[in-house]
Structures are given as structure tokens and as C-alpha cells.
Design a protein around this motif. Sequence first.
Motif, mmCIF file in Angstrom:
data_model
loop_
_atom_site.group_PDB
_atom_site.id
_atom_site.type_symbol
_atom_site.label_atom_id
_atom_site.label_comp_id
_atom_site.label_asym_id
_atom_site.label_seq_id
_atom_site.Cartn_x
_atom_site.Cartn_y
_atom_site.Cartn_z
ATOM 1 N N ARG A 276 -28.806 -11.998 -20.647
ATOM 2 C CA ARG A 276 -29.176 -10.788 -19.913
ATOM 3 C C ARG A 276 -29.312 -9.578 -20.823
ATOM 4 N N GLN A 277 -28.971 -9.796 -22.118
ATOM 5 C CA GLN A 277 -29.071 -8.712 -23.101
ATOM 6 C C GLN A 277 -28.249 -7.498 -22.675
ATOM 7 N N HIS A 278 -27.074 -7.784 -22.077
ATOM 8 C CA HIS A 278 -26.169 -6.715 -21.688
ATOM 9 C C HIS A 278 -25.332 -6.295 -22.885
ATOM 10 N N SER A 279 -25.110 -5.033 -23.004
ATOM 11 C CA SER A 279 -24.219 -4.554 -24.051
ATOM 12 C C SER A 279 -22.775 -4.744 -23.609
ATOM 13 N N GLN A 280 -21.899 -5.012 -24.561
ATOM 14 C CA GLN A 280 -20.492 -5.102 -24.233
ATOM 15 C C GLN A 280 -19.974 -3.716 -23.842
ATOM 16 N N LYS A 281 -19.044 -3.716 -22.937
ATOM 17 C CA LYS A 281 -18.435 -2.466 -22.523
ATOM 18 C C LYS A 281 -17.699 -1.850 -23.700
ATOM 19 N N GLN A 282 -17.904 -0.559 -23.933
ATOM 20 C CA GLN A 282 -17.264 0.125 -25.054
ATOM 21 C C GLN A 282 -16.243 1.132 -24.535
ATOM 22 N N LEU A 283 -15.030 1.061 -25.093
ATOM 23 C CA LEU A 283 -13.954 1.951 -24.678
ATOM 24 C C LEU A 283 -13.207 2.471 -25.903
ATOM 25 N N SER A 284 -12.671 3.651 -25.777
ATOM 26 C CA SER A 284 -11.787 4.182 -26.817
ATOM 27 C C SER A 284 -10.463 3.431 -26.746
ATOM 28 N N PRO A 285 -9.647 3.447 -27.798
ATOM 29 C CA PRO A 285 -8.338 2.778 -27.746
ATOM 30 C C PRO A 285 -7.497 3.242 -26.563
ATOM 31 N N THR A 286 -7.543 4.546 -26.265
ATOM 32 C CA THR A 286 -6.754 5.086 -25.150
ATOM 33 C C THR A 286 -7.239 4.536 -23.818
ATOM 34 N N ALA A 287 -8.566 4.536 -23.618
ATOM 35 C CA ALA A 287 -9.138 4.026 -22.370
ATOM 36 C C ALA A 287 -8.896 2.515 -22.234
ATOM 37 N N PHE A 288 -8.934 1.811 -23.369
ATOM 38 C CA PHE A 288 -8.689 0.367 -23.347
ATOM 39 C C PHE A 288 -7.269 0.077 -22.867
ATOM 40 N N LYS A 289 -6.308 0.841 -23.389
ATOM 41 C CA LYS A 289 -4.924 0.660 -22.961
ATOM 42 C C LYS A 289 -4.774 0.969 -21.474
ATOM 43 N N ARG A 290 -5.440 2.030 -21.031
ATOM 44 C CA ARG A 290 -5.309 2.462 -19.641
ATOM 45 C C ARG A 290 -5.915 1.430 -18.685
ATOM 46 N N GLN A 291 -7.006 0.798 -19.103
ATOM 47 C CA GLN A 291 -7.720 -0.132 -18.224
ATOM 48 C C GLN A 291 -7.388 -1.602 -18.505
ATOM 49 N N PHE A 292 -6.379 -1.831 -19.329
ATOM 50 C CA PHE A 292 -6.096 -3.184 -19.804
ATOM 51 C C PHE A 292 -5.888 -4.187 -18.665
ATOM 52 N N THR A 293 -5.094 -3.810 -17.667
ATOM 53 C CA THR A 293 -4.813 -4.723 -16.554
ATOM 54 C C THR A 293 -6.093 -5.108 -15.822
ATOM 55 N N SER A 294 -6.966 -4.111 -15.596
ATOM 56 C CA SER A 294 -8.234 -4.374 -14.913
ATOM 57 C C SER A 294 -9.140 -5.263 -15.766
ATOM 58 N N ILE A 295 -9.156 -5.016 -17.080
ATOM 59 C CA ILE A 295 -9.984 -5.807 -18.001
ATOM 60 C C ILE A 295 -9.555 -7.268 -17.982
ATOM 61 N N ILE A 296 -8.237 -7.508 -17.990
ATOM 62 C CA ILE A 296 -7.705 -8.869 -17.947
ATOM 63 C C ILE A 296 -8.092 -9.546 -16.634
ATOM 64 N N ARG A 297 -7.947 -8.826 -15.533
ATOM 65 C CA ARG A 297 -8.229 -9.395 -14.220
ATOM 66 C C ARG A 297 -9.710 -9.744 -14.064
ATOM 67 N N GLN A 298 -10.575 -8.873 -14.555
ATOM 68 C CA GLN A 298 -12.009 -9.080 -14.393
ATOM 69 C C GLN A 298 -12.639 -9.868 -15.547
ATOM 70 N N GLN A 299 -11.821 -10.232 -16.543
ATOM 71 C CA GLN A 299 -12.297 -11.043 -17.674
ATOM 72 C C GLN A 299 -13.482 -10.401 -18.393
ATOM 73 N N HIS A 300 -13.360 -9.111 -18.666
ATOM 74 C CA HIS A 300 -14.408 -8.388 -19.371
ATOM 75 C C HIS A 300 -14.259 -8.549 -20.888
ATOM 76 N N THR A 301 -15.396 -8.528 -21.571
ATOM 77 C CA THR A 301 -15.405 -8.445 -23.021
ATOM 78 C C THR A 301 -15.618 -6.985 -23.394
ATOM 79 N N VAL A 302 -14.756 -6.441 -24.238
ATOM 80 C CA VAL A 302 -14.766 -5.009 -24.509
ATOM 81 C C VAL A 302 -14.768 -4.736 -26.012
#
Length: 319
Positions: A276-302
Motif C-alpha cells: 500500500r506504500q504506507h509510511s510508518q507512523k513517526q513519533l517522538s520518543p516522548t509520544a512513543f512512550k505516551r502511546q506505547f500501550t495503544s501501539i502494542i494493542r494495535q500492533q503498529h510499526t512505529v
Amino acid sequence: MQAADYQQLQHDISLPRLSSYQHFFQPDEPKALYGYYCWNEAISSAFFRLIGIVEITLRNKIHRALSQHYHNGQSNGSKLSNDWYNFLDLNAHSEKKILTVTHRFKKGKWHPKQPALSHDDVISRMTYGFWPKVLDIRQDKQGCAVPWGKIIPNVIPHHRQKSEGYWKKIKHQDILYARLELIGSLRNRIAHFEPIWKQGDLFEENRERQNKKPKLIRPAPSNAAEAMERLILLHSRAQELLGWLSRTQLKSYQHSYIYRQLNWLLSQDGMNIYIRQHSQKQLSPTAFKRQFTSIIRQQHTVSIVKNSKISGVFYPSTS
């Protein structure tokens, strides 16, 4: 990119080269066709890193085991590294491979290189295809049998079978040979820029000999799911071979970025990112930590971005 960009990319890569992708995956748009091509390139690159680790470990294990055996009475070299290849009855092709490394051909004759290469340098210049053929050497130049039953356990010390009686049998050597050839075939496909997903029929790990043919296990993959399943199997078998050779090397690989990347690429999520030529979701270290639980649940590549540069990539577990 625009649709015209994908059309140009098809032209640059060439339609004949992409025809197998079109026929096998049957994408409905140029963007997806190019995505499958990029997915293949990424998998090939990751696999080649693993195969490189296997190749280096394999040649060093064979070199060490044969040096150890031919140290006493035949070779003047070290017990850890010597010229065992000069004492074995190699086939003509293997003999020439050694000769072209250790000698120069001048005025119709072979002359030893001066200064002579070290034994380690000689074996490092042998390509992967040289090593499975070593198992076919039946005797040394004095006519004495090569005791593979004693040597093979030193090459693959972590194989479940360790006895001399097991490995002295040709049928068991043939199983090991088949595994080495499987990895060699994969290596050659990547080196010649052939699609890695394009695999043939899968046969039992054995060797074709007179009146004996390996049994068919499953036919060639016919769709994307079957192609991915086969690649996962190849990844597993390459790791198993590496583990037979060195548990430490296997452990190091399984803690590496390449291992995590390849597992992700061999998942539907990994494939879809490319198709699909989708770009990976990009997050700052702070945002990654804040959204970590959601990222794990939704199985996102970041991709984790710091100071406008990617400092790391998080791949969800595929197990």
C-alpha cells in the motif's frame, strides 16, 4: 508519489522483470505492483545478512574441524588452521578453486604466490558452493578414508545427533548436505537478483541418488500466503543450521535488528506496508512512550524520530 511516478518506476525496472510479480500477485494498480517488488527487495536484503552469518560460521567450523583432524602426521600447519585442502582428494573443480587462490598462472604453468597466503585467507576466498562439496570427499591423497563420522560432530557440535556411528552413514550426511544446499540455493537466488518469494516444489531434505529420489512435501507456492509461509520455513531452517553450528551466533542473530525486521517483513502487516506504500507512523520518543500501550494493542510499526532523524524502529511481535 503520483501515479505517473509508479509508471516510470515500472519502465525503469522493466516490465519483463515485473511480469512474474504481476502474474503471481495480480495487483490491481501500479503502486501495489511496485510495492511487492520493494517487499521482495527488503526480504532479500535481510535474508542475505543471515545467510552471510551462516556462511562465515560454516566455513570456519569446517576449516577448524579438518585442520584439527589433519594436524597429526599429515599437515605441518597449526591444529587450528592448516592446509588440509592440500591433503584431501578434492574434485577437479574444487582443486582449481584452491589453486587459483594459492597460485598464479604464468607462461603455461602454475606458480605459488609469494608471499604465500595464510590458510585462513585461502579458505575465506572460497564461495559458499565450495563447502557442501567438501562432504563429497571420500579419501585423502594417500587413499585413506575421510572419517566424517568423527569430523561432522565437530562441524555441527550442537546438532541433536553427536555420535560417530550416526554421521559415518552416507544417508545421514545426505540430509546435512541437503540443508547446506537449501541455504546455498537461497543465497544464489538473492545474489542473482531473482525474486526470493519465487520458490519451487519443496522436497524432503535428502539427496537424489541412483534409485532414490527425495519425496515431495508440498508443491510450489501459488499465492502470496503460501509464498510467505515458505519464506518463514526457510528462515526457520537457516536459523536451525546456524544453531547447529554455533549457539552463540544464533543467540546473537536472534537479538539483532535484522531478526526483528525479517520477522516483521514476513508478516501480513509488513507486507501491507509495502503493497500500500504506507509510511510508518513517526513519533517522538516522548509520544512513543505516551502511546506505547495503544501501539502494542494495535500492533503498529512505529519509527521513533529525534531531531528530525529516525533513531529507532519498533516492530510488533509476530509470534
